[in-house]
Write a protein that holds these residues in place. Sequence first.
Motif, PDB file in Angstrom:
ATOM      1  N   ARG A  96       0.824  -1.201   0.000  1.00 13.45           N
ATOM      2  CA  ARG A  96       0.000   0.000   0.000  1.00 13.45           C
ATOM      3  C   ARG A  96       0.866   1.262   0.000  1.00 13.45           C
ATOM      4  O   ARG A  96       0.575   2.219  -0.718  1.00 13.45           O
ATOM      5  N   GLN A  97       1.901   1.269   0.788  1.00 10.15           N
ATOM      6  CA  GLN A  97       2.785   2.432   0.819  1.00 10.15           C
ATOM      7  C   GLN A  97       3.475   2.628  -0.530  1.00 10.15           C
ATOM      8  O   GLN A  97       3.557   3.751  -1.047  1.00 10.15           O
ATOM      9  N   ALA A  98       3.961   1.545  -1.107  1.00  9.58           N
ATOM     10  CA  ALA A  98       4.620   1.655  -2.410  1.00  9.58           C
ATOM     11  C   ALA A  98       3.655   2.134  -3.474  1.00  9.58           C
ATOM     12  O   ALA A  98       4.000   2.958  -4.349  1.00  9.58           O
ATOM     13  N   GLN A  99       2.413   1.662  -3.414  1.00 10.46           N
ATOM     14  CA  GLN A  99       1.414   2.082  -4.400  1.00 10.46           C
ATOM     15  C   GLN A  99       1.094   3.564  -4.270  1.00 10.46           C
ATOM     16  O   GLN A  99       1.024   4.289  -5.270  1.00 10.46           O
ATOM     17  N   ALA A 100       0.935   4.040  -3.070  1.00 12.35           N
ATOM     18  CA  ALA A 100       0.610   5.451  -2.852  1.00 12.35           C
ATOM     19  C   ALA A 100       1.753   6.361  -3.296  1.00 12.35           C
ATOM     20  O   ALA A 100       1.527   7.395  -3.932  1.00 12.35           O
ATOM     21  N   ILE A 101       2.962   5.955  -2.969  1.00  8.33           N
ATOM     22  CA  ILE A 101       4.110   6.778  -3.370  1.00  8.33           C
ATOM     23  C   ILE A 101       4.230   6.814  -4.890  1.00  8.33           C
ATOM     24  O   ILE A 101       4.467   7.875  -5.487  1.00  8.33           O
ATOM     25  N   GLY A 102       4.090   5.656  -5.525  1.00  8.89           N
ATOM     26  CA  GLY A 102       4.218   5.598  -6.986  1.00  8.89           C
ATOM     27  C   GLY A 102       3.173   6.435  -7.692  1.00  8.89           C
ATOM     28  O   GLY A 102       3.480   7.193  -8.639  1.00  8.89           O
ATOM     29  N   LEU A 103       1.895   6.357  -7.292  1.00  7.90           N
ATOM     30  CA  LEU A 103       0.839   7.142  -7.927  1.00  7.90           C
ATOM     31  C   LEU A 103       1.049   8.634  -7.723  1.00  7.90           C
ATOM     32  O   LEU A 103       0.801   9.439  -8.633  1.00  7.90           O
ATOM     33  N   ALA A 104       1.507   9.007  -6.531  1.00 11.20           N
ATOM     34  CA  ALA A 104       1.742  10.427  -6.268  1.00 11.20           C
ATOM     35  C   ALA A 104       2.859  10.978  -7.149  1.00 11.20           C
ATOM     36  O   ALA A 104       2.761  12.102  -7.675  1.00 11.20           O
ATOM     37  N   GLU A 105       3.922  10.206  -7.349  1.00 11.49           N
ATOM     38  CA  GLU A 105       5.025  10.675  -8.182  1.00 11.49           C
ATOM     39  C   GLU A 105       4.622  10.780  -9.651  1.00 11.49           C
ATOM     40  O   GLU A 105       5.010  11.720 -10.343  1.00 11.49           O
ATOM     41  N   ILE A 106       3.834   9.835 -10.114  1.00 11.83           N
ATOM     42  CA  ILE A 106       3.395   9.881 -11.525  1.00 11.83           C
ATOM     43  C   ILE A 106       2.452  11.050 -11.749  1.00 11.83           C
ATOM     44  O   ILE A 106       2.543  11.767 -12.763  1.00 11.83           O
ATOM     45  N   ALA A 107       1.529  11.278 -10.829  1.00 14.24           N
ATOM     46  CA  ALA A 107       0.579  12.373 -10.984  1.00 14.24           C
ATOM     47  C   ALA A 107       1.256  13.730 -10.914  1.00 14.24           C
ATOM     48  O   ALA A 107       0.719  14.726 -11.439  1.00 14.24           O
TER      49      ALA A 107
END
Length: 404
Positions: A272-283
Amino acid sequence: MTDHPHTASLPPRRGRFLGLLAVLLLALMAGLIAGPSLAAPSAAPAASAAADPGTAAGTQAVDAPPPSAAQAFEEADVRGRFDAVYDETVNRFMRLLANLPLLLAALVVVALAAWLGRVVSQRLHWLHLRTRNPYLDSLLRRMVQAAILLIGIVIALDLLNATAVIGVVFGSAGVLGIAMGFAFKDIAENYIAGILLSLRRPFEPGETVKIDSYEGRVASLSARAMVLVTAEGNELRLPNALVFKAVILNYSSNPRRRFDFAMNIDASHSIRQAQAIGLAEIAAIDDVLTDPGPSWTLVEFGPSGSVLRFFGWVDQRKSDLGKTRGEAIRRVKGAFWRAGIQGPRSTTHVVLTRDTDALPDHHDIEPATSVGVDTSVNRDIDEHVAEVVNADPQNLLIAKDAPQ
């Protein structure tokens, strides 16, 4: 017995003269009658003597030498035959001269028909037949020009009273067409496929497509082949029949295009943490669209780690897909590093202590900003594609927004 009065009155000399004249006349008539019958016996022995091989005349006829070449030439009458041919040639030439005005009139009609067909075919708007499809325009021009020329030929043959030739020509053309169809099957197939591709128009110049295993940007379409320009700048020619029957993937049909990439993390880290960080960086990347926004999915989870796949959308008219994807990977990788999310460890990796002093040195290994990063559309081969597009004056492909 009494004498006739008239006879008795004739003088004696005159009576004898008349009697002698009557006798001579009777003798002459007897000689004329008896002449052929008397000459026949004398001719018969001569004929028998000539027919008898034992006689000298028969022997001389049998032993006579063969006729000479001159005699054979005269008997064959070759000169007479040459004279007949010469007379026939002269007669035909005179008839041709007599029909020369009609022949000239027929040639003038054919020339006028050819000129008129060329003029009308170049001005299809007169007939309201012009289309935005260059292939159909070219095909219609040829059909109109051929039809007008054919009408002129028919009129010329009618002037020469030779309309029967049309049936012979069409019959021969049918047989020849069948033979040519079998001989040039591939060429005919590519030509027909080019017509159908021009009608369907599954792509236009400059679009990026994938045809079977071939990928590149569309440059031109001819009667035989389509030209693609690959990412390496090479020209790739594909037969129209192959293009028509192949599976075509058009990357440019939709301005919005999605990119994706995968990131591996150790099984001990939070998905979950990795997913949130990844989506935030892409956005956070300016060229990534917000509608639809970035997304992710868990591809695999196992003892060796987890595989996360991230997705993002770009507008191909403003941003290059490959550059934006690369920037997204760079930012997600840096964010994971700063958050302490590492990749899968091997079975030989042993952690003895956590080196906290070394962490600040690696904290800024990946910048947390995209300022100054180039994500524009890649224009490396645009000039080459334009050269190929403009090189062929009969290019069958045109842009959808091109003026008519």
